[in-house]
Each structure stands twice: as C-alpha cells, then as structure tokens.
Design a protein around this motif. Structure first.
Motif, PDB file in Angstrom:
ATOM      1  N   THR A 160       0.846  -1.187   0.000  1.00 58.34           N
ATOM      2  CA  THR A 160       0.000   0.000   0.000  1.00 58.34           C
ATOM      3  C   THR A 160       0.883   1.239   0.000  1.00 58.34           C
ATOM      4  OG1 THR A 160      -1.508  -1.222   1.459  1.00 58.34           O
ATOM      5  CG2 THR A 160      -2.013   1.078   1.048  1.00 58.34           C
ATOM      6  N   PHE A 161       0.627   2.150  -0.938  1.00 57.84           N
ATOM      7  CA  PHE A 161       1.362   3.408  -1.035  1.00 57.84           C
ATOM      8  C   PHE A 161       0.463   4.553  -0.581  1.00 57.84           C
ATOM      9  CE2 PHE A 161       3.244   0.551  -4.067  1.00 57.84           C
ATOM     10  CZ  PHE A 161       4.612   0.791  -3.991  1.00 57.84           C
ATOM     11  N   ILE A 162       0.966   5.374   0.321  1.00 57.92           N
ATOM     12  CA  ILE A 162       0.218   6.561   0.753  1.00 57.92           C
ATOM     13  C   ILE A 162       1.174   7.758   0.771  1.00 57.92           C
ATOM     14  CG2 ILE A 162      -1.429   5.219   2.118  1.00 57.92           C
ATOM     15  CD1 ILE A 162       0.080   6.051   4.613  1.00 57.92           C
ATOM     16  N   GLN A 163       0.622   8.951   0.941  1.00 60.98           N
ATOM     17  CA  GLN A 163       1.432  10.170   0.914  1.00 60.98           C
ATOM     18  C   GLN A 163       1.972  10.544   2.285  1.00 60.98           C
ATOM     19  OE1 GLN A 163       2.371  11.935  -1.851  1.00 60.98           O
ATOM     20  NE2 GLN A 163       1.494  10.173  -2.919  1.00 60.98           N
ATOM     21  N   SER A 164       1.222  10.261   3.321  1.00 60.50           N
ATOM     22  CA  SER A 164       1.680  10.582   4.670  1.00 60.50           C
ATOM     23  C   SER A 164       1.324   9.419   5.582  1.00 60.50           C
ATOM     24  CB  SER A 164       1.028  11.869   5.187  1.00 60.50           C
ATOM     25  OG  SER A 164      -0.379  11.721   5.224  1.00 60.50           O
ATOM     26  N   ASN A 172      16.335   3.380  -2.957  1.00 61.50           N
ATOM     27  CA  ASN A 172      16.726   4.458  -2.033  1.00 61.50           C
ATOM     28  C   ASN A 172      17.898   4.103  -1.129  1.00 61.50           C
ATOM     29  OD1 ASN A 172      14.499   6.299  -2.743  1.00 61.50           O
ATOM     30  ND2 ASN A 172      13.216   4.704  -1.841  1.00 61.50           N
ATOM     31  N   TYR A 173      17.973   2.849  -0.723  1.00 63.39           N
ATOM     32  CA  TYR A 173      18.972   2.463   0.267  1.00 63.39           C
ATOM     33  C   TYR A 173      19.753   1.252  -0.235  1.00 63.39           C
ATOM     34  CZ  TYR A 173      15.946   5.386   3.144  1.00 63.39           C
ATOM     35  OH  TYR A 173      15.194   6.432   3.635  1.00 63.39           O
ATOM     36  N   SER A 174      20.972   1.139   0.195  1.00 59.38           N
ATOM     37  CA  SER A 174      21.828   0.038  -0.222  1.00 59.38           C
ATOM     38  C   SER A 174      21.512  -1.235   0.565  1.00 59.38           C
ATOM     39  CB  SER A 174      23.300   0.415  -0.015  1.00 59.38           C
ATOM     40  OG  SER A 174      23.547   0.663   1.375  1.00 59.38           O
ATOM     41  N   PHE A 175      21.938  -2.354   0.017  1.00 60.37           N
ATOM     42  CA  PHE A 175      21.877  -3.634   0.726  1.00 60.37           C
ATOM     43  C   PHE A 175      23.262  -3.888   1.323  1.00 60.37           C
ATOM     44  CE2 PHE A 175      18.749  -4.848  -2.799  1.00 60.37           C
ATOM     45  CZ  PHE A 175      17.644  -4.523  -2.028  1.00 60.37           C
ATOM     46  N   ASP A 196       8.348   1.111   4.269  1.00 57.86           N
ATOM     47  CA  ASP A 196       9.421   1.793   3.546  1.00 57.86           C
ATOM     48  C   ASP A 196       9.133   3.292   3.508  1.00 57.86           C
ATOM     49  OD1 ASP A 196      11.232  -0.153   2.847  1.00 57.86           O
ATOM     50  OD2 ASP A 196      10.139  -0.736   1.046  1.00 57.86           O
ATOM     51  N   TYR A 197      10.154   4.072   3.826  1.00 54.22           N
ATOM     52  CA  TYR A 197      10.024   5.522   3.754  1.00 54.22           C
ATOM     53  C   TYR A 197      10.826   6.021   2.563  1.00 54.22           C
ATOM     54  CZ  TYR A 197       8.216   4.898   8.441  1.00 54.22           C
ATOM     55  OH  TYR A 197       7.466   4.482   9.530  1.00 54.22           O
ATOM     56  N   ASN A 198      10.125   6.496   1.548  1.00 55.63           N
ATOM     57  CA  ASN A 198      10.753   6.966   0.326  1.00 55.63           C
ATOM     58  C   ASN A 198      11.420   8.312   0.555  1.00 55.63           C
ATOM     59  OD1 ASN A 198      10.791   8.410  -2.394  1.00 55.63           O
ATOM     60  ND2 ASN A 198      10.167   6.351  -3.001  1.00 55.63           N
TER      61      ASN A 198
END
Length: 518
Positions: free
Chosen positions: A319-323, A394-397, A349-351
């Motif tokens: 699920t993707f939301i804006q806030s 966004n982030y490395s492994f 996940d925080y984009n």
C-alpha cells in the motif's frame, strides 16, 4: 548401468523420480526388459511431459531420435494408461497421432504461440473428436513475447475459440507473456457472452488485460464456477455498468496484478463484498491509497464481515500513501487474534521523496510470483520461498542484510537483485561468511558493482551451486580481475550459463576461468 541393474525396483524408482520425463525416457527405454517393464508402469505413464528444456530453461521440442522411438512403439503400447499429456507445438501432431488415448482427459500445451498449430484447432482438425469429447482439463501457456499469437486469426477471440473446440472443459488455465495480454484476441468481449461459453467450467485460471475482463467473466453464464484465479495486467477503474449481484457459487478466488492500482476502494473492494460464499481468498496487489494502509482491521471490517464462510486468506499487498500515521507495530497488531491470517510479515518503507509504502504478506507464502522485498524487511523464517527479488531504489543492501536473507530464506534457489546504490560499509564484508547452499541462479539487474563483489568473492558469500549468472560483462571483468582472481573462482566454478546485458567477445582466459560453459 550394470550397477543400477543390481538395485531393487524400489530404489531404481526412487532414483528415476529425480529425473525429468525426457531424461528418464531418453536414458532407459530399450535398455533391457526389466527397465522397459518398470518404465511402462502406470505411475510413470499416467501423466507424461513430452517437452525438453534448453540451457536457458526455455521449452523446446524433443530430439528426433527420442521422438521417433516414442511414437513408433512406446506411446502406442502405453496409450491405455495416459490421462495427461504435456506437449509443445512442434511435436504435437506426431504424438497425438501415435495412439487413440482412450483415457486422455487433460492437455497441457506449452508455449503454443505458433500460427502453424491453428489447423489443429478448427473444424478440419484430425483431433477434433479427442478435443470435443474427451478433454475436460486444458492448460495453455504463451511464455515468449516473440511468438505469434496462437490459434487465432486477426478477428477471432481466443476464449471463444477454446469454448467451441473444447466444449466439455471443466478446468481451463491460460497464462501468457504480458506482451500479449493487451491484444483484442484476449479480451472478454461479446463473443464470450453466449450460453455455450465455457458452460461447464468449474475451475478457471486466466490472464487478462483489464478489470473489465474480470467483470464480464463473472457476468457471463458461468453457473458452475467454483474456483476463479485471475491475473490482471493493469487494474484501472471499470468502464462498465456493473451488475452487483451476489456471487453465491464461488468458493475460491485469487486476484493478482503487479502494477499499482488506485481502483481498490472503488472497484476491487465492492467486487470482493459480493463473494459471500468464499472459503479461500488470495490477493496479490499493489495499491495506491490516500492516508491509510490496508491492514488487519480493514480486512476484518470490510471483507471478513461479508465472507462468513472464509477459512483462509493468503495475501501479499503493498500500500502506497502520501503521509503516514501508522507504525509497523500497529500494522502487526492489527492481524492478531484471527486464525485466518496465519503468520504475517510487515514492514514500512520511507521513500526519500515523501511517499510511504507498507508491505504485508502472509505465511506460508503461497503466491506464484517471486516474493519481492526491500532493505527494510525485518526478518522471519520463510523456508518455502525459492525465488526472491531484492529491490530498493533508495537504500543500499549491506552485508548484514544478506546475512538476514540467508537465514530467513534457507532454501533460496533464485535471487534477483535490483539496487544501484553503493554499499556504505564494504569493510564489514570480511567479518562473517554468508552461505546460500541452494542458490543456483543469480541475477544482478541494474545493480551496483558492489553486489557483484559481494556475491562472487568467496570471503563474503559461498555459492556452491551457482550455475546460472546474469551480470554486466564489465562488472564481471572487474570483479574477477580479467578472469584471473582466485577469490572469485570458487563461486564461479559451477557456472554453466552466463547471460550478459551486452555482447562481448570472450578471450581464452574467459573460457579457462569458466570451464563448464557451453
């Protein structure tokens, strides 16, 4: 072979069960009377898969010597036993012409994208009686985007044709490469609304283009439909005037789509609320909403209250939301106290651009698609997953993340890595050696050079079964130091296939370094 002949029948059969049908038939037909008797046993001949695979794991036709041997005497001798045949287009005619197959009821047609097969599915087909009178279970697949669409001409509809040629079908499965789903041949249109369209279908598994195709199927005369599995290329708001009648007959429903949809609340949820007799529900969705994630409270209130007979709910949902006002602790708590969920894994996940994603999935993981996770995956013991995609933009492994992956997915066989971010702490790679004991296919797709170093250097990770590698040629040259580096030899020792993104001319040193390549 002499040692094998000394073994008891039970042990020979145990060994044979490890082989594919083609390997078994190609190696043991005609060797001696004992093997011929064993191989003709009904346990081997009730269902026969007469296809081969090349090095790329693509289906291909049988070698001519084996096909001649099968059609000349083997298939005619065991035709009474055969209930299911798995065929590819090039050898189909010869195999079906080799016997009468009085008990054949199931056909699995693999990669049937060749126009040359059309004549087998017309009124002039030599197999028309077999198709019309005996076949009640049909599975068709088109796995290659390069193939021509099977069976149909420009103005025909595949599903209408199948209904006409196979009127006794109770089970129908159709899967195709996404490239083909967007063609009119595969649209549920007016030609699929007659009373004869799939009239006996009980179990239907199908790939379609839009949600409208799903609504048209459920609005047609599928009076016996009990299990409905549908994969939709892209779910958009419906353009139809929907008949919101209750779907009393459905007992099992599965809906999946890999593309993100904003039509969950407006179209998908009302559809689910009509399925009041469901006993099993499966959802594999990516959903764009406004402010709240889909969680256990939502399912209890908006779905379970309508499905009073529901016993099992399997899902993987993003699920993707804006806030975000929900925490992962709250998400996990929302699934407690209801056995229909089983165990649930969740993480948020925080984009970097402000978007927030919540990923939830139930265990045991039962979806057919590869499970995909990001660097925020927490942990869990998930032994039944064999194929995994690691994707993060966004982030490395980091090394410790791969340690967590090896422990959470102990029987992983196929791993796909999509991450262009450099690792932050490469020194830690020397601390603990990670093992993936069953991994045989590694795909480094749009990945930073660090992940080639991470996986191919044996002081970081041990890959004793790696046989198939997809990688940038430039990255492979760098990490192996022009195919001379000892630290990468061990993990590359079993490679028999390497797929590059670009063309390359290989040196003698390349083939010395990868001796099993063909």
């Amino acid at each position: 072979m002499a040692c094998l002949e000394d073994l008891p029948d039970e042990l020979i059969i145990f060994i044979w069960n490890k082989l594919s049908t083609v390997e078994l038939l190609g190696s043991f037909i005609g060797v001696n009377r004992r093997f011929d008797k064993l191989i003709r046993d009904v346990n081997y001949t009730r269902s026969i898969e007469l296809i081969d695979k090349n090095l790329n794991q693509k289906y291909c036709s049988l070698p001519d010597p084996l096909l001649n041997q099968l059609c000349s005497y083997f298939l005619p001798e065991i035709q009474e036993n055969i209930e299911c045949l798995t065929l590819e287009p090039h050898s189909m005619e010869r195999i079906l012409s080799a016997g009468q197959y009085p008990h054949l009821y199931k056909l699995i047609l693999v990669n049937f994208g060749h126009q040359s097969t059309r004549r087998y599915f017309t009124d002039q087909s030599p197999f028309l009686d077999l198709f019309k009178q005996k076949v009640t279970c049909l599975k068709i697949s088109i796995d290659d985007a390069k193939l021509k669409l099977l069976l149909v001409t420009e103005n025909e509809n595949l599903y209408a044709l199948v209904s006409f040629i196979f009127p006794q079908l109770t089970d129908f499965t159709f899967t195709c490469h996404p490239f083909w789903r967007r063609y009119a041949h595969l649209t549920i249109d007016e030609s699929c609304q007659s009373s004869s369209f799939l009239r006996n279908i009980v179990n239907l598994s199908i790939d379609v283009d839009t949600l409208d195709d799903c609504f048209r199927l459920l609005g047609s005369r599928l009076n016996y439909l009990r299990e409905f599995i549908i994969r939709i290329y892209k779910i958009q708001p419906s353009t139809l005037v929907i008949d919101n009648k209750v779907l009393h007959n459905l007992r099992c429903f599965s809906l999946s789509s890999s593309k993100t949809t904003s039509a969950y609340d407006s179209s998908i949820l009302p559809l689910l609320q009509r399925m009041i007799s469901l006993e099993k529900l499966m959802l594999n969705l990516s959903v764009d909403r406004t402010t709240t994630f889909l969680d256990g409270f939502h399912f209890k209130d908006k779905i379970f209250s309508y499905m009073t007979r529901l016993q099992r709910f399997d899902f993987e949902i993003e699920t993707f939301i804006q806030s975000n006002e929900q925490t992962n602790v709250e998400i996990q708590a929302s699934f407690s106290g209801d056995s229909r969920y089983g165990q649930v894994i969740s993480y948020i996940d925080y984009n970097l651009y402000g978007d927030v994603k919540c990923h939830i999935f139930s265990l045991p993981y039962t979806m057919n698609e590869t499970l995909g996770i990001s660097s925020h995956f927490s942990e869990g013991f998930i032994p039944n997953v064999r194929s995994l995609t690691l994707l993060d933009t966004n982030y490395s492994f980091e090394h410790q993340f791969f340690m967590k992956i090896s422990q959470s997915f102990p029987y992983l066989a196929r791993l796909y890595i999509v991450n262009s971010n450099a690792q932050k702490n490469t020194d830690s790679n020397q601390s603990t050696i990670i093992e993936f004991p069953y991994l045989n296919k590694l795909t480094l797709l749009i990945s930073h050079l660090d992940y080639s170093e991470q996986f191919l250097v044996d002081t970081n990770i041990r890959l004793l079964r790696l046989s198939h590698l997809t990688i940038s040629y430039e990255h492979l040259v760098i990490v192996t130091e022009h195919f001379t580096r000892d630290a990468t030899r061990r993990n590359c020792a079993q490679l028999n296939y390497i797929d590059f993104f670009e063309q390359a001319v290989h040196s003698e040193g390349f083939y010395r370094y990868f001796p099993l390549l063909k």
